[in-house]
Design a protein around this motif. Sequence first.
Motif, PDB file in Angstrom:
ATOM      1  N   THR A 171       0.821  -1.218   0.000  1.00  0.00           N
ATOM      2  CA  THR A 171       0.000   0.000   0.000  1.00  0.00           C
ATOM      3  C   THR A 171       0.859   1.274   0.000  1.00  0.00           C
ATOM      4  OG1 THR A 171      -1.874  -1.127   0.987  1.00  0.00           O
ATOM      5  CG2 THR A 171      -1.810   1.260   1.264  1.00  0.00           C
ATOM      6  N   PRO A 172       1.859   1.386   0.903  1.00  0.00           N
ATOM      7  CA  PRO A 172       2.640   2.636   0.870  1.00  0.00           C
ATOM      8  C   PRO A 172       3.455   2.838  -0.415  1.00  0.00           C
ATOM      9  CG  PRO A 172       3.530   1.117   2.544  1.00  0.00           C
ATOM     10  CD  PRO A 172       2.211   0.574   2.102  1.00  0.00           C
ATOM     11  N   ILE A 173       3.999   1.750  -0.992  1.00  0.00           N
ATOM     12  CA  ILE A 173       4.787   1.978  -2.229  1.00  0.00           C
ATOM     13  C   ILE A 173       3.847   2.381  -3.369  1.00  0.00           C
ATOM     14  CG2 ILE A 173       4.876  -0.446  -3.064  1.00  0.00           C
ATOM     15  CD1 ILE A 173       7.698   2.159  -3.374  1.00  0.00           C
ATOM     16  N   SER A 174       2.599   1.890  -3.354  1.00  0.00           N
ATOM     17  CA  SER A 174       1.638   2.299  -4.390  1.00  0.00           C
ATOM     18  C   SER A 174       1.360   3.794  -4.286  1.00  0.00           C
ATOM     19  CB  SER A 174       0.308   1.555  -4.228  1.00  0.00           C
ATOM     20  OG  SER A 174       0.521   0.193  -4.124  1.00  0.00           O
ATOM     21  N   LEU A 175       1.197   4.250  -3.048  1.00  0.00           N
ATOM     22  CA  LEU A 175       0.946   5.680  -2.836  1.00  0.00           C
ATOM     23  C   LEU A 175       2.129   6.517  -3.328  1.00  0.00           C
ATOM     24  CD1 LEU A 175      -0.547   5.579   0.769  1.00  0.00           C
ATOM     25  CD2 LEU A 175      -1.642   6.592  -1.226  1.00  0.00           C
ATOM     26  N   LEU A 176       3.329   6.105  -2.915  1.00  0.00           N
ATOM     27  CA  LEU A 176       4.508   6.901  -3.269  1.00  0.00           C
ATOM     28  C   LEU A 176       4.719   6.930  -4.779  1.00  0.00           C
ATOM     29  CD1 LEU A 176       7.042   5.862  -0.455  1.00  0.00           C
ATOM     30  CD2 LEU A 176       5.780   8.011  -0.667  1.00  0.00           C
ATOM     31  N   MET A 177       4.516   5.801  -5.433  1.00  0.00           N
ATOM     32  CA  MET A 177       4.745   5.741  -6.881  1.00  0.00           C
ATOM     33  C   MET A 177       3.730   6.583  -7.652  1.00  0.00           C
ATOM     34  SD  MET A 177       7.432   4.114  -7.640  1.00  0.00           S
ATOM     35  CE  MET A 177       7.182   3.957  -9.389  1.00  0.00           C
ATOM     36  N   SER A 178       2.546   6.798  -7.042  1.00  0.00           N
ATOM     37  CA  SER A 178       1.523   7.558  -7.773  1.00  0.00           C
ATOM     38  C   SER A 178       1.600   9.061  -7.506  1.00  0.00           C
ATOM     39  CB  SER A 178       0.133   7.042  -7.397  1.00  0.00           C
ATOM     40  OG  SER A 178      -0.118   7.331  -6.040  1.00  0.00           O
TER      41      SER A 178
END
Length: 295
Positions: A171-178
């Motif tokens: 979840t956090p890497i998805s947020l950061l990548m977007s």
Amino acid sequence: MKLLDGVHLSGIIRREIAIRVMEHCSNQRRSPHLAAILVGNNPASQAYVRNKIKACEEVGFGSTLIKKPETTSEQEVLELIAELNQSKEIDGYIVQLPLPRHIDEEKINLAIDPIKDVDGFHPNNFGRMALGLPALKPATPKGIMMLLERYQIETDGKHCVVLGRSNIVGTPISLLMSKKTKPGNATVTIAHSRTHDLAALCRSADMIIAALGIPKFLKADMVKDGAVIIDVGINKIADETHPKGYRLVGDVDFESVKEKCSAITPVPGGVGPMTITALLDNTWETYAKTHSINL
Ligand code: NDP
């Protein structure tokens, strides 16, 4: 194929942190200090904490390891946390997960002072990160972003498929990548155990971040030519030829996928060391903030 070498890059970043420590710390000003609470005898947790403490020594940080038996009560851990929150000598601390079953991880997480939350799991930090505000970010996603930045991997406008939706990685890497950042600005799809036709989804990805916990899950026929592959998985598989009787592999079938992709992280030696480097960086961040050092 470019090997995204987390050991090599960690060496460079840790030297930069060590230089900052030498420049800013002296007899008048103590060095940054990280503490770790370890409850129980989980061998993997013991190894992770050992590596974190060793990394502190490498960059000139002080460190404290607080080891407690499996039978430690939730109340005792909360009291320890209250002490660390108050301490003027500790800049940041982690409570190594998983905790024994009788201890509520959420309660523990909420008790941590967000200012000292160098694992970035407190809702205050997580929420700020989600909003794009300055925050202590979880170490593994932050380590991945550092890796992408330093290796100058282009992510702008790319389709990034994240395999796994845990609170500490997916979840956090998805947020950061977007986010509207560099690296970032990717079009992100987050996949999980209910996702239909994962293979086709992966084949549409310019970049795949695998964080499932399934050894060698991602095979070459699931990868588009030239894709960037970030392997977060750390899995033990039996190996009689190895002195320990096992070896570590990632969630990616490295040998086959490396022939197809444009860049890939190895396991071990990719995201693992970057996670510890990001933890050191978070500890430096909290220290710099409390000592009014410009970042
Ligand atoms: P979790 O077990 O918390 O989450 C796994 C995720 O993978 C879940 O979201 C799950 O879906 C999804 N998943 C499981 N099976 C499938 C499947 N067949 N198809 C699609 N999705 C699936 O794991 P973590 O995020 O904590 O860790 C993932 C891996 O990363 C582990 O190997 C762990 O050891 C490693 N790790 C490495 C770190 C490092 O520093 N390198 C740090 C942290 C973890 P659902 O939500 O539907 O159950």
